[in-house]
Design a protein around this motif. Structure first.
Motif, PDB file in Angstrom:
ATOM      1  N   UNK A   1      -0.822   1.912   5.248  1.00 29.45           N
ATOM      2  CA  UNK A   1      -0.552   1.213   4.163  1.00 29.45           C
ATOM      3  C   UNK A   1      -1.031   2.004   2.728  1.00 29.45           C
ATOM      4  N   UNK A   2      -0.302   2.898   2.186  1.00 33.00           N
ATOM      5  CA  UNK A   2      -0.838   3.530   0.965  1.00 33.00           C
ATOM      6  C   UNK A   2      -0.672   2.476  -0.267  1.00 33.00           C
ATOM      7  N   UNK A   3      -1.102   2.827  -1.281  1.00 29.99           N
ATOM      8  CA  UNK A   3      -1.096   2.174  -2.447  1.00 29.99           C
ATOM      9  C   UNK A   3      -0.635   2.853  -3.681  1.00 29.99           C
ATOM     10  N   UNK A   4      -0.140   2.374  -4.780  1.00 31.32           N
ATOM     11  CA  UNK A   4       0.281   2.982  -5.883  1.00 31.32           C
ATOM     12  C   UNK A   4      -0.997   3.777  -6.914  1.00 31.32           C
ATOM     13  N   UNK A   5      -2.231   3.290  -6.520  1.00 26.46           N
ATOM     14  CA  UNK A   5      -3.148   3.834  -7.150  1.00 26.46           C
ATOM     15  C   UNK A   5      -3.837   5.216  -6.789  1.00 26.46           C
TER      16      UNK A   5
END
Length: 196
Positions: A63-67
């Protein structure tokens, strides 16, 4: 009819892998892959998990994030060196930044498996950012299982269990990881080499 037959075969192969996982040593590092059909927070996830004091701790790898790291560590000017998004490691401890690297980065670091180490120490993270920022992956949050909780989940078929791999920590496209692992684990189960 052929599509249903294919789903039946894949389901059978994944069941074989899940059954073999029951014999897996839960005292060793593991790679957990959410079983197809899993709903909720862990749908389509892959996690590296390690035993800790009779329980288990893990990080979602897929899971990548937008941060960006610079927004998560605004007090560190070195964090701007990291272009890759911070990954979402799990729902607990989301205010903490965890760094994973392929070598022992020093004080406070813990070996996860093989040559993969994890640290949360600010001095150690600053040293990583100064010396090898592109050779690390950064996470916020983790997953914790109480004693016997993970074993029950595996026995109920929620997870497919296999050996962790360093390449997955550094996977270029974490959002594609689950599909790749499900395809590979199906092939592995078919050749009867899974989870030895």
């Amino acid at each position: 009819m052929k599509a249903n037959h294919g789903r039946f075969i894949l389901g059978g192969l994944l069941l074989v892998a899940a059954c073999a996982a029951r014999a897996q040593d839960l005292g060793a590092p593991l790679l957990l892959v959410a079983a197809p059909g899993t709903q909720g927070a862990y749908s389509r996830t892959a996690l590296v998990v390690v035993p800790k004091s009779g329980a288990h701790v893990g990080f979602i790898l897929s899971r990548s994030s937008d941060a960006k790291l610079a927004s998560v560590l605004p007090g560190s000017p070195l964090s701007a060196k990291v272009a890759a998004p911070v990954r979402f490691g799990g729902p607990l401890g989301t205010k903490v930044v965890y760094a994973m690297v392929r070598h022992d980065p020093g004080e406070g670091a813990k070996r996860l498996f093989g040559d993969i180490f994890m640290t949360t120490g600010s001095k150690t993270i600053d040293r990583i950012l100064e010396q090898t920022p592109q050779d690390a992956r950064f996470f916020t949050g983790l997953v914790v299982w109480l004693p016997d909780e993970l074993e029950r989940q595996i026995e109920s078929g929620e997870w497919i269990v296999t050996q962790p791999e360093a390449s997955l920590v550094f996977h270029a496209n974490p959002d594609a990881m689950w599909d790749e692992l499900i395809a590979r684990l199906g092939e592995t189960a078919l050749s009867k080499t899974a989870l030895k």
